[in-house]
Design a protein around this motif. Structure first.
Motif, PDB file in Angstrom:
ATOM      1  N   GLU A  67     107.049  87.857  19.631  1.00  0.00           N
ATOM      2  CA  GLU A  67     106.988  86.565  18.954  1.00  0.00           C
ATOM      3  C   GLU A  67     107.674  85.485  19.784  1.00  0.00           C
ATOM      4  OE1 GLU A  67     108.553  86.798  15.006  1.00  0.00           O
ATOM      5  OE2 GLU A  67     107.143  88.368  14.370  1.00  0.00           O
ATOM      6  N   ILE A  68     108.779  85.849  20.396  1.00  0.00           N
ATOM      7  CA  ILE A  68     109.504  84.913  21.259  1.00  0.00           C
ATOM      8  C   ILE A  68     108.767  84.720  22.583  1.00  0.00           C
ATOM      9  CG2 ILE A  68     111.661  84.520  22.522  1.00  0.00           C
ATOM     10  CD1 ILE A  68     113.059  86.198  20.336  1.00  0.00           C
ATOM     11  N   LEU A  69     108.305  85.826  23.157  1.00  0.00           N
ATOM     12  CA  LEU A  69     107.680  85.791  24.481  1.00  0.00           C
ATOM     13  C   LEU A  69     106.397  84.973  24.495  1.00  0.00           C
ATOM     14  CD1 LEU A  69     107.596  86.793  27.420  1.00  0.00           C
ATOM     15  CD2 LEU A  69     106.470  88.867  26.601  1.00  0.00           C
ATOM     16  N   PHE A  70     105.589  85.091  23.445  1.00  0.00           N
ATOM     17  CA  PHE A  70     104.280  84.439  23.446  1.00  0.00           C
ATOM     18  C   PHE A  70     104.255  83.126  22.674  1.00  0.00           C
ATOM     19  CE2 PHE A  70     103.069  88.874  24.414  1.00  0.00           C
ATOM     20  CZ  PHE A  70     102.414  88.643  25.620  1.00  0.00           C
ATOM     21  N   LYS A  71     105.424  82.562  22.423  1.00  0.00           N
ATOM     22  CA  LYS A  71     105.483  81.237  21.814  1.00  0.00           C
ATOM     23  C   LYS A  71     105.305  80.188  22.909  1.00  0.00           C
ATOM     24  CE  LYS A  71     108.449  78.238  19.014  1.00  0.00           C
ATOM     25  NZ  LYS A  71     109.775  78.094  18.364  1.00  0.00           N
ATOM     26  N   ARG A 224     105.341  83.155  34.209  1.00  0.00           N
ATOM     27  CA  ARG A 224     104.324  83.497  33.205  1.00  0.00           C
ATOM     28  C   ARG A 224     103.056  84.014  33.891  1.00  0.00           C
ATOM     29  NH1 ARG A 224     104.809  83.962  27.724  1.00  0.00           N
ATOM     30  NH2 ARG A 224     106.141  82.130  27.665  1.00  0.00           N
ATOM     31  N   PHE A 225     102.653  83.362  34.976  1.00  0.00           N
ATOM     32  CA  PHE A 225     101.473  83.796  35.727  1.00  0.00           C
ATOM     33  C   PHE A 225     101.676  85.209  36.287  1.00  0.00           C
ATOM     34  CE2 PHE A 225      99.384  84.260  39.864  1.00  0.00           C
ATOM     35  CZ  PHE A 225      98.052  84.053  39.524  1.00  0.00           C
ATOM     36  N   ASN A 226     102.861  85.458  36.839  1.00  0.00           N
ATOM     37  CA  ASN A 226     103.148  86.785  37.391  1.00  0.00           C
ATOM     38  C   ASN A 226     103.104  87.862  36.314  1.00  0.00           C
ATOM     39  OD1 ASN A 226     103.495  85.604  39.877  1.00  0.00           O
ATOM     40  ND2 ASN A 226     105.722  85.601  39.797  1.00  0.00           N
ATOM     41  N   LEU A 227     103.615  87.541  35.128  1.00  0.00           N
ATOM     42  CA  LEU A 227     103.566  88.491  34.021  1.00  0.00           C
ATOM     43  C   LEU A 227     102.120  88.756  33.614  1.00  0.00           C
ATOM     44  CD1 LEU A 227     106.469  87.183  31.734  1.00  0.00           C
ATOM     45  CD2 LEU A 227     106.393  89.387  32.910  1.00  0.00           C
ATOM     46  N   GLY A 228     101.311  87.697  33.629  1.00  0.00           N
ATOM     47  CA  GLY A 228      99.899  87.861  33.291  1.00  0.00           C
ATOM     48  C   GLY A 228      99.207  88.835  34.217  1.00  0.00           C
ATOM     49  N   TYR A 229      99.486  88.715  35.514  1.00  0.00           N
ATOM     50  CA  TYR A 229      98.830  89.619  36.448  1.00  0.00           C
ATOM     51  C   TYR A 229      99.407  91.023  36.410  1.00  0.00           C
ATOM     52  CZ  TYR A 229      95.005  87.225  38.502  1.00  0.00           C
ATOM     53  OH  TYR A 229      93.775  86.662  38.671  1.00  0.00           O
ATOM     54  N   LYS A 242      96.913  85.877  27.226  1.00  0.00           N
ATOM     55  CA  LYS A 242      97.884  85.043  26.507  1.00  0.00           C
ATOM     56  C   LYS A 242      98.844  84.381  27.490  1.00  0.00           C
ATOM     57  CE  LYS A 242      98.164  87.378  21.996  1.00  0.00           C
ATOM     58  NZ  LYS A 242      99.057  88.156  21.094  1.00  0.00           N
ATOM     59  N   HIS A 243      99.335  85.163  28.446  1.00  0.00           N
ATOM     60  CA  HIS A 243     100.262  84.612  29.448  1.00  0.00           C
ATOM     61  C   HIS A 243      99.587  83.507  30.262  1.00  0.00           C
ATOM     62  CE1 HIS A 243     103.783  87.054  28.932  1.00  0.00           C
ATOM     63  NE2 HIS A 243     103.152  88.201  29.131  1.00  0.00           N
ATOM     64  N   LEU A 244      98.365  83.753  30.708  1.00  0.00           N
ATOM     65  CA  LEU A 244      97.670  82.776  31.543  1.00  0.00           C
ATOM     66  C   LEU A 244      97.354  81.501  30.767  1.00  0.00           C
ATOM     67  CD1 LEU A 244      95.215  85.099  33.531  1.00  0.00           C
ATOM     68  CD2 LEU A 244      97.389  84.131  34.296  1.00  0.00           C
ATOM     69  N   ILE A 245      97.000  81.633  29.496  1.00  0.00           N
ATOM     70  CA  ILE A 245      96.714  80.453  28.676  1.00  0.00           C
ATOM     71  C   ILE A 245      97.973  79.617  28.488  1.00  0.00           C
ATOM     72  CG2 ILE A 245      96.151  79.709  26.318  1.00  0.00           C
ATOM     73  CD1 ILE A 245      94.077  82.001  26.256  1.00  0.00           C
ATOM     74  N   ILE A 246      99.097  80.265  28.203  1.00  0.00           N
ATOM     75  CA  ILE A 246     100.355  79.526  28.019  1.00  0.00           C
ATOM     76  C   ILE A 246     100.737  78.790  29.298  1.00  0.00           C
ATOM     77  CG2 ILE A 246     102.843  79.797  27.648  1.00  0.00           C
ATOM     78  CD1 ILE A 246     102.175  82.114  25.733  1.00  0.00           C
ATOM     79  N   ALA A 247     100.593  79.462  30.446  1.00  0.00           N
ATOM     80  CA  ALA A 247     100.929  78.822  31.723  1.00  0.00           C
ATOM     81  C   ALA A 247      99.989  77.659  32.019  1.00  0.00           C
ATOM     82  CB  ALA A 247     100.877  79.851  32.847  1.00  0.00           C
TER      83      ALA A 247
END
Length: 303
Positions: A67-71, A224-229, A242-247
């Motif tokens: 919940e915190i990470l993807f806010k 965030r991009f690195n986490l996405g990959y 989700k990570h890529l959209i937030i970034a």
């Protein structure tokens, strides 16, 4: 009428999950800090109940973390220019770090301040703290060290980066760690790389992911991009997108390009269109006539 699940949850928070004793004026129950699902009357009961609660606790703790990470952060980790209060660009070449106060100033405000001082024939000062600008590298060093001595997190990060550039990797890790403990997202990002590569520290992917996540939560789109990959590599597609959209929503170009490559594969056209609009809005928010003039001025005089 309250549901059984709600009643069950309320009861669990009113009684010790291990011995069942109810809270009263003499007995204060404390929540499990990891999951907030149950309460205990003391450490002994918490330890005795651990084996029964462990699986549920771990699952709920992971849900709370997500919940915190993807806010979506309100802004990038750079925040706003403290002078014009517009969001700072992700391109660090479009702002200036002031050695005297560790403030990141956009080039529009720096340029406007400099031109006013030149036209009025007055001493050049920091646009934020108004201290006289340093004239030598030695003065810059003294200013930065003073900020480090008072535990300024930005100064600690910058000093760590300088140590790394000079080959003093041990000191770099020390200063980045100090800055990260103070919540500095850029320092978390640097540590994520160090632990990922084993750069003068023992390679530790668990720590690398932790620091990348802390940086991402703090608004760092590159983390965030690195986490996405990393999620994409592990085939956790939904989390990766989700990570890529937030970034991308923060104005990160590389993340937007990556989303474009995955349209109708892992991301829908509607989600990409929404990310594209948010990306453009984030870029537009960083623009002003003063910044255009300032960036042009500095580009001309730095050639």
């Amino acid at each position: 009428m309250m549901s059984e699940d709600f009643e069950s949850g309320e009861t669990r928070l009113m009684c010790c999950a291990s011995c069942g004793i109810k809270a009263n004026d003499d007995i204060k129950l404390k929540k499990c800090t990891a999951c907030n699902l149950v309460k205990y009357c003391g450490v002994k009961c918490q330890k005795e109940h651990r084996s029964k609660h462990k699986r549920e606790c771990k699952k709920r703790a992971a849900e709370l973390r997500d919940e915190i990470l993807f806010k979506q952060p309100e802004s990038s980790h750079f925040g706003e220019c403290p002078i014009c209060c517009l969001p700072l660009p992700l391109d660090e070449g479009k702002s200036i770090m002031m050695a005297c106060c560790s403030q990141q100033i956009c080039k529009g405000c720096s340029y406007t301040n400099a031109i006013r001082e030149i036209n009025d024939s007055i001493q050049q000062r920091c646009p934020f703290c108004r201290r006289p600008l340093p004239k030598t590298d030695a003065e810059v060093d003294r200013m930065v060290k003073r900020r480090v001595e008072v535990n300024d997190p930005v100064a600690l990060r910058e000093f760590g980066t300088r140590c790394h550039f000079e080959g003093d990797y041990g000191s770099a890790i020390e200063y980045w760690t100090r800055a990260a403990r103070l919540g500095e997202a850029g320092a978390h990002y640097q540590l994520s790389f160090a632990y990922n590569l084993g750069d003068d520290v023992e390679k530790d992917m668990k720590k690398a992911i932790y620091h990348a996540e802390q940086a991402a939560i703090g608004g760092n789109p590159r983390a965030r991009f690195n986490l996405g990959y990393e999620e994409l590599r592990n085939r956790r597609i939904e989390r990766a997108m989700k990570h890529l959209i937030i970034a991308a929503n923060l104005g990160h170009d590389v993340s937007l390009r990556s989303l474009r490559e995955h349209i109708n594969i892992f991301v829908s056209e509607e989600d990409f269109a929404a990310a594209l609009r948010a990306h453009q809005a984030a870029l537009d928010a960083t623009k002003s006539p003063q910044r255009v003039a300032g960036e042009a001025f500095y580009a001309k005089h730095q050639k």
